[in-house]
Enzyme design. Structure first.
Site, PDB file in Angstrom:
ATOM      1  N   ASP A 104     100.417 126.268   4.111  1.00 15.83           N
ATOM      2  CA  ASP A 104      99.547 127.179   3.368  1.00 15.83           C
ATOM      3  C   ASP A 104      98.994 128.183   4.396  1.00 15.83           C
ATOM      4  O   ASP A 104      99.244 128.066   5.600  1.00 15.83           O
ATOM      5  CB  ASP A 104      98.428 126.366   2.716  1.00 15.83           C
ATOM      6  N   LYS A 133      96.002 133.801  -7.650  1.00 14.31           N
ATOM      7  CA  LYS A 133      94.653 134.300  -7.925  1.00 14.31           C
ATOM      8  C   LYS A 133      94.445 134.700  -9.395  1.00 14.31           C
ATOM      9  O   LYS A 133      93.345 134.550  -9.933  1.00 14.31           O
ATOM     10  CB  LYS A 133      94.318 135.462  -6.992  1.00 14.31           C
ATOM     11  N   ALA A 178      95.280 130.513   4.090  1.00 13.85           N
ATOM     12  CA  ALA A 178      93.823 130.450   4.248  1.00 13.85           C
ATOM     13  C   ALA A 178      93.318 129.012   4.234  1.00 13.85           C
ATOM     14  O   ALA A 178      93.604 128.241   3.316  1.00 13.85           O
ATOM     15  CB  ALA A 178      93.138 131.246   3.146  1.00 13.85           C
ATOM     16  N   ASP A 218      95.297 122.683   2.720  1.00 17.99           N
ATOM     17  CA  ASP A 218      93.882 122.305   2.855  1.00 17.99           C
ATOM     18  C   ASP A 218      93.190 122.132   1.507  1.00 17.99           C
ATOM     19  O   ASP A 218      91.973 121.960   1.455  1.00 17.99           O
ATOM     20  CB  ASP A 218      93.133 123.369   3.670  1.00 17.99           C
TER      21      ASP A 218
END
Length: 264
Positions: free
Chosen positions: A8, A49, A10, A183
């Site tokens: 991933d 998003k 960010a 994360d």
């Protein structure tokens, strides 16, 4: 042997704490008169998003705020407006600050040395990723393949489509030879849906939700508590491996390679 690692961005390799999208979400919704908490935002972090904004608009508290302000529920036009505002805010923030996390280059160099391919998936759009990947490249992080949901007909996480696309590009048929590192729980779900090994990163993660300064200012006991909270979250979704920081991935790869050698 492990043939590919899919990271991933960010919160995993860049942007300690995955702060950029949180700031952008808050600004876009605040401009619409809606207050969001970090929890509202982070519970679906990692999704494309557009999908993520849809999820936020479905939250009871957000619906109530919207109805109080506009005397109606949010519709598709409202979602499009928030998405446009979010994109504008995020692109501005990404240009200002999206630094590599500690250990990324060291881990990347290890993977290159052992001939392990590196790819990435993300909830960002291609336009957003262009900013991030250019800055990462300046620091020496240049994955072999950078994929967004736009490469797979808009099928973002938790769909396995991006990982399957990468495996096809890399000519890898056995998912046991691939690791997905992320994360968020959506990262893990994406990996599980593709039947690859999953690794959750603790420090600097969206799940922890702290900046580098905030984490460093905690005393040792509180740091341990925070780490354990994130580890438990990963464990609730049966993540294969949970590591404190990215360079710990080297031990996971060596363990898996040794296990595969014994199997064969």
């Amino acid at each position: 042997m492990i043939e590919a690692v899919i990271f991933d961005w960010a919160g995993t390799t860049v942007d300690y704490g995955s702060l950029a999208p949180v700031i952008a979400f808050k600004k876009a919704f605040k401009d619409a008169g809606i207050e969001l908490s970090d929890e509202d935002i982070r519970q679906d972090m990692g999704m494309a998003k557009w999908d993520h904004i849809g999820r936020i608009l479905e939250l009871n508290d957000v619906k109530q705020q919207w109805e109080q302000k506009y005397s109606k529920e949010p519709n598709d036009d409202d979602r499009k407006k928030i998405y446009a505002d979010f994109q504008e805010a995020l692109l501005r923030y990404l240009r200002e600050s999206t630094e590599l996390k500690s250990g990324v280059i060291k881990t990347f160099n290890y993977l290159k040395e052992y001939g392990i391919k590196v790819a990435t998936t993300t909830g960002y759009t291609a336009e957003m990723m262009k900013v991030v990947q250019d800055k990462a490249a300046e620091a020496g992080y240049t994955p072999d393949l950078i994929i967004t949901s736009e490469n797979v007909n808009g099928l973002g996480r938790p769909s396995p489509a991006m990982i399957q696309f990468i495996m096809k590009k890399f000519d890898i048929s056995d998912p046991e030879k691939v690791i997905k590192v992320g994360d968020t729980l959506v990262d893990i779900e994406e990996g599980q849906n593709a039947n690859v090994k999953t690794v959750g990163i603790v420090e600097g993660s969206s799940l922890m939700g702290l900046s580098q300064v905030e984490f460093d200012e905690l005393n040792t006991e509180d740091q341990i508590t925070k780490r354990n909270e994130v580890k438990r979250s990963f464990e609730t979704v049966n993540t294969d491996f949970v590591i404190d920081s990215i360079y710990d991935l080297v031990q996971i790869i060596e363990y898996l390679n040794e296990s595969m050698d014994k199997k064969w």
